[in-house]
Scaffold this motif. Structure first.
Motif: not given
Lengths: 484, 95, 494
Positions: B30-31, B23, B16-18, B11-13, B3, B27
């Motif tokens: 990790e992902l 980060e 809805r996570i800024r 995916v964060a969009k 990823i 991520l």
């Protein structure tokens, strides 16, 4: 009916239209919660913690919604799917409290069906139904209450909707309008949706593309939230012209979602395909698959009412013109009213009185049928007085006006005003003799061959009787006296 | 598959996570590791296996069409960060 | 008077009935112990005054002779259960201050039967974790200490607060929820018992959802009999949960003390995985011997898809959680961080409101459900889940119950296993398969590791056959005679 083609600068164009209609299922409570589904309460007064998407809240399906979806499916001559699945459609919006809408995606409760629409020229066209599925409504956002804030009311959140998707079988704004009209009539007959477009119980999304006659399908645009039959026509007409202009100008239609502006009758871009949501549908793990039993479907089938098409055919068989039959069945209320009027009366006469006299009077008074001062039973009573020669057709109109004004029974008015038809031979003969005696010159003219004079004598006798003499008897007696 | 940073952003969009750039990078690593673990599922032959939705094998329960809830606007609004005149209030939605 | 906090629930109920002490005294003893053990951070919200009030009412019922199944028993409520008017946080910043206008069905059942609530127990944020280190309210400390070092240990997770409170004798029992091991793994780490019943046995209504198709409530307590008493109260059909199964709740406590002679106990070979602590393997063998000694028949069984359960879980649980946690958007409840516009507000609220592990799971879940990946990941995982379920069904043709370890290792120190998420996930490798299949599973304290830490064994039962699980559990319990106490209590006693 031949396809209505639109003329452009460079030749003819054909519209291809498909409609998605959201019809609110007629129930007391919501699809997955026990809050009221009524229209018009104070903000957030019809919201359960489930509808507000509060933590730990779970959906439990309303039995009646399943029943009414199946009922509607049967009314659309559609395949009922014995296995269907509720899925979550995920997106963020303030009026979508759970962050997803529970809907049906891969396995809808109703599959393909077909309805017949009645076109203005009297012809009939078959329109395919792609599917019908159950889903939750969203709440309502108000954007005009505050300069920098939106207000959210969740009363509508979770209301039960049937999304009915047509095949792209329509080729004109009139056909689309006829489709919505027919669909609305069907759900009202079935009592599965009140069809009230003003209150949003029926809403419409239009899919439209243009092509040269016979060419493959063009790129379509979806027009959202078109909420009256008139707007459906307006939106289609505007959008078709817009697309023709783009195409003839050498441009391409981009697949997008457009919004209909009711103020100026135009459509504008809402979001393009690139911004299209990734809804991440997946089966809702809070619910189980919906499995129907054949007996359940069969039982519903047994309770289906006569639908507009069948009723229309029966009315025509009763002797009504296809036009009158169409007008009468278009609204279930009108058809029911008519049938009560026609009970033990001449069907054609009843149709005339309902579609002409009563419709005209109601229209003039600005009243709807359910506000009619004359009930169907009373109108039927009036027709019976005509049939048994108590009054003539002419007097009947006078009685009708009185009924409309006072709501009284026809028989009572006839009685009070002494409007009962005169059928006594002696009385009529006396009047005939008087008229003939007072007009010797006219009698001479008649005898000399001026046949037209006969009408004059009939008129005079009727006038002298105050309109109450039985016209047939007047005719017979005059003929005898004049020796013709 | 891994990823990458752009996918994390996308995916964060959607979720809805800024996420800050730093980060996002963490991520991505990790992902990707989690995804690599998940991809061991490809070793399993699932031909002809119906995907399982629920371990429960019963008919979905249904409720009667009765009004049993609602009529509690003050409770519904009690936890709201902002509300006025019975409405929830949010920053203006621009279409 | 003897120390009331050392009693089991069963013993306390007998004492209350005999009027040896009052419910108020029992509750006060636990409040005092809880105040002394605040450093363990077991409770997010203490509800001592409520407990006192409930205890008084309980005493009134005892006086009238109308006491319920758990009357006067002070319990801890995992802070994932919504409690009407009492802050319910799911250990997340995003729910700080949230007071539900409703009561979860499971907690309501406990109040119906007379239990009293000492407080809302700490947990991993939204129950996502195996060490209770993801809580926004600080980590919980395991009352047990290693003989070999002084580092504080994790209590396990997600139900670390519940398990630590019961182990530290500051609650007689506690509620838990188990999605992939959140009742069983902390029970093993804290030397107590805990059962996740069959999916559908306890209502999920009012439990903050993590992964709906897996979440299941259950009790944790110090004995199998106490668990049986609590489950009897917590379980039952609930028309408000469409996945709640409508079948009567047996009197689970009647299973306690029954013989297991002739019972077939399956030992699945796939649970013998690399990296398992040898002491745990030895314990497992000891458990098998205990069953043989009690007259049970040991059967070798195979659950071939066991090794894919973890992978399956890390598709399905995040997928469901990504959707379940979409409701935390700062509009109707919980935290809101104002942004420049709506989308900005959403993104800032969720960025600040959720912790790292929760975000990771939301993102991986969003990814596996997104266009183009759905079939490759989500549907694939659902198919493998079916195979895992089928494995259990096949195994239960040959045996009545399965015996396995609960966790591959004893409790580890706070800060360990944090290097990457996947290492941490391995903690749940033995508990996840039963979660995927919806089968009941129970962890029991059976022995101590060489460094003095509790080790647990797991029993897995047939769907809705918790009775057999309890029956076997009690037999092992008797044979194991696990009487060790956490060092914190030993030193206090000393």
């Amino acid at each position: 009916m031949a396809h209505a083609l639109l003329k452009g600068e460079t030749g003819d164009w054909e519209m291809v239209i498909g409609l998605e209609v959201h019809a609110q299922v007629l129930t007391k409570s919501k699809l997955f919660s026990g809050a009221s589904a009524d229209f018009g309460a104070a903000p957030n007064a019809q919201v359960s913690p489930i509808d507000a998407g509060m933590p730990g809240m779970l959906p439990v399906i309303n039995k009646l919604c399943i029943e009414k979806a199946v009922r509607t499916g049967l009314g659309l001559n559609a395949k009922i799917n014995m296995y269907s699945v509720f899925e979550r459609k995920n997106y963020f919006y303030p009026d979508l409290p759970q962050g997803y809408q529970i809907s049906q995606y891969q396995h809808p409760i109703v599959g393909e069906g077909i309805i017949e629409i009645d076109l203005p020229d009297g012809s009939i066209k078959k329109i395919g139904i792609e599917r019908l599925h159950l889903e939750q409504d969203a709440g309502k956002s108000l954007h005009d209450q505050h300069p920098s804030k939106s207000y959210v009311d969740l009363n509508r959140s979770g209301n039960p909707l049937m999304e009915i998707v047509s095949k792209p079988d329509m080729n004109s704004a009139e056909e689309a309008a006829a489709y919505v009209t027919k669909l609305r009539a069907i759900v009202r007959y079935l009592d599965t949706c009140d069809g009230n477009m003003d209150e949003g119980s029926m809403r419409c999304d239009v899919n439209l593309s243009m092509r040269r006659p016979g060419a493959p399908l063009g790129t379509r645009c979806e027009i959202k939230n078109v909420n009256s039959i008139r707007f459906v026509q307006q939106a289609i007409e505007y959008e078709a012209r817009r697309q023709i202009e783009v195409l003839e100008g050498g441009g391409k239609i981009t697949q997008e979602t457009r919004l209909f502006d009711t103020k100026n009758g135009t459509t504008r871009t809402m979001r393009s395909k690139e911004d299209a949501h990734d809804y991440r549908y997946f089966p809702d793990p809070d619910l189980l698959p919906l499995k129907l039993e054949q007996a359940f479907v069969d039982d519903i089938k047994k309770t289906l009412p006569e639908l507009p098409d069948a009723k229309k055919k029966r009315f025509i068989d009763m002797g009504l013109s296809p036009y009158d039959a169409s007008v009468l069945v278009a609204e279930k209320e009108r058809a029911d009213f008519y049938e009560k009027v026609a009970d033990n009366n001449d069907p054609k006469l009843a149709a005339n009185w309902v579609t002409t006299e009563l419709a005209g009077a109601l229209n003039k008074a600005g009243k709807a049928l359910h506000d009619s001062p004359i009930s169907a039973e009373k109108l039927g009573g009036l027709l019976k007085l005509i049939a048994d020669n108590t009054i003539s057709g002419k007097i009947a109109k006078e009685v009708f006006s009185e009924m409309f004004a006072t709501g009284k029974d026809a028989a009572k008015i006839v009685d009070e005003k002494g409007l009962k038809q005169v059928t006594d031979t002696g009385t009529i003969e006396k009047l005939v003799n008087e008229v003939l005696a007072e007009n010797p010159d006219k009698v001479a003219e008649y005898k000399a061959g001026k046949d037209k004079m006969f009408g004059f004598f009939v008129g005079q006798v009727l006038k002298r009787s105050g309109g109450k003499a039985n016209p047939a008897m007047v005719n017979d007696l005059l003929k005898a006296k004049l020796g013709s | 598959m891994s990823i990458d940073i752009n996918t994390v952003r996308k995916v964060a969009k959607l979720a809805r996570i800024r996420t800050t750039d730093a980060e996002t990078e963490v991520l991505s690593g990790e992902l990707s590791k989690i995804l690599k673990m998940i991809e061991q599922l490809n070793e399993v032959n699932t031909d002809g296996v119906e995907p399982m939705t629920s371990v429960i094998e019963m008919k979905m329960p249904e409720r009667e069409d009765k009004v049993t809830d609602g009529g509690i606007p003050e409770k519904i609004l009690a936890n709201a960060p902002e509300h006025t005149a019975g409405f929830f209030v949010v920053p203006k939605v621009v279409e | 008077m003897k120390n009331l906090t050392t009693l089991t629930i069963k013993e306390a109920l007998i004492g209350l009935k005999k009027k040896e002490f009052t419910a108020v005294e029992l509750t006060e003893a636990h409040i005092k112990a809880a105040e002394a053990a605040r450093h363990l951070n077991c409770y997010i919200t203490e509800t001592f005054d409520l407990a006192r009030k409930q205890a008084k009412e309980s005493d009134a019922r005892y006086a009238k002779g109308t006491a319920g199944l758990l009357d006067g028993i002070p319990v801890a409520m995992k802070d994932l259960f919504c409690t009407e008017g009492i802050q319910t946080t799911a250990a997340s910043n995003i729910l700080k201050g949230f007071k539900p206008p409703y009561e979860s069905t499971v907690s309501a059942n406990l109040w119906r039967d007379g239990a009293t609530m000492l407080g809302k127990a700490n947990l991993d944020e939204f129950a996502m974790g195996s060490s209770n280190t993801t809580s926004a309210f600080g980590n919980v400390i395991n009352p047990w200490r290693s003989k070999n070092h002084d580092k504080p240990l994790v209590p396990g997770g997600s139900g670390g607060g519940s398990a630590a409170a019961v182990a530290a004798r500051i609650a007689m029992g506690a509620t838990g929820t188990d999605t992939g091991g959140s009742i069983r793994q902390p029970a093993a780490f804290c030397g107590i018992a805990g059962i996740k019943p069959t999916y559908g046995r306890c209502s999920r209504f009012g439990i903050v959802a993590f992964a709906s198709s897996l979440d299941q409530a259950g009790p944790t307590a110090r004995t199998s009999e106490d668990c049986a008493l609590m489950l009897q109260s917590m379980a039952g059909y609930d028309p408000k949960d469409s996945t709640s199964v409508n079948r009567p709740v047996p009197e689970y406590s009647k299973s306690i003390g029954q013989s297991v002679k002739g019972l077939k106990v399956g030992v699945p070979k796939e649970y013998r995985i690399d990296g398992t602590n040898p002491e745990i393997i030895k314990l497992w063998e000891k458990g098998v011997q205990m069953m043989k000694d009690a007259g049970a028949e040991i059967v070798d069984v195979s659950l071939p898809h066991t090794k894919y359960a973890l992978q399956t879980y890390y598709v399905i649980a995040p997928a469901e959680c990504s959707s379940n946690l979409a409701r935390y958007d700062g509009v109707r409840f919980g935290l809101r961080v104002e942004g420049d516009n709506l989308v900005d507000t959403y993104e800032k609220t969720r960025a600040e409101g959720f912790g790292k592990e929760v975000k990771r799971r939301i993102l991986i879940g969003t990814y596996v459900l997104s266009a183009g990946y759905y079939d490759a990941y989500y549907n694939k995982a659902r198919s493998v889940r079916k195979l895992i379920w089928q494995d259990f069904i096949n195994a239960y043709q040959k045996c009545d119950v399965l015996l396995t370890p609960t966790v591959p290792t004893p409790a580890f120190a706070i800060g360990e296993n944090m290097q990457d998420p996947v290492t941490m996930y391995l903690n749940d490798v033995f508990t996840i398969p039963a979660s995927m299949a919806g089968m009941p599973g129970m962890s029991l304290p059976v022995g101590l590791s060489s460094d003095g830490l509790p080790l647990g064994l797991q029993l897995l039962g047939k769907p809705f056959d918790e009775e057999t699980v309890f029956k076997v559990a009690h037999v092992i319990e008797k044979a194991a005679n696990f009487t060790a106490l956490p060092q914190s209590l030993m030193s206090k006693a000393a």
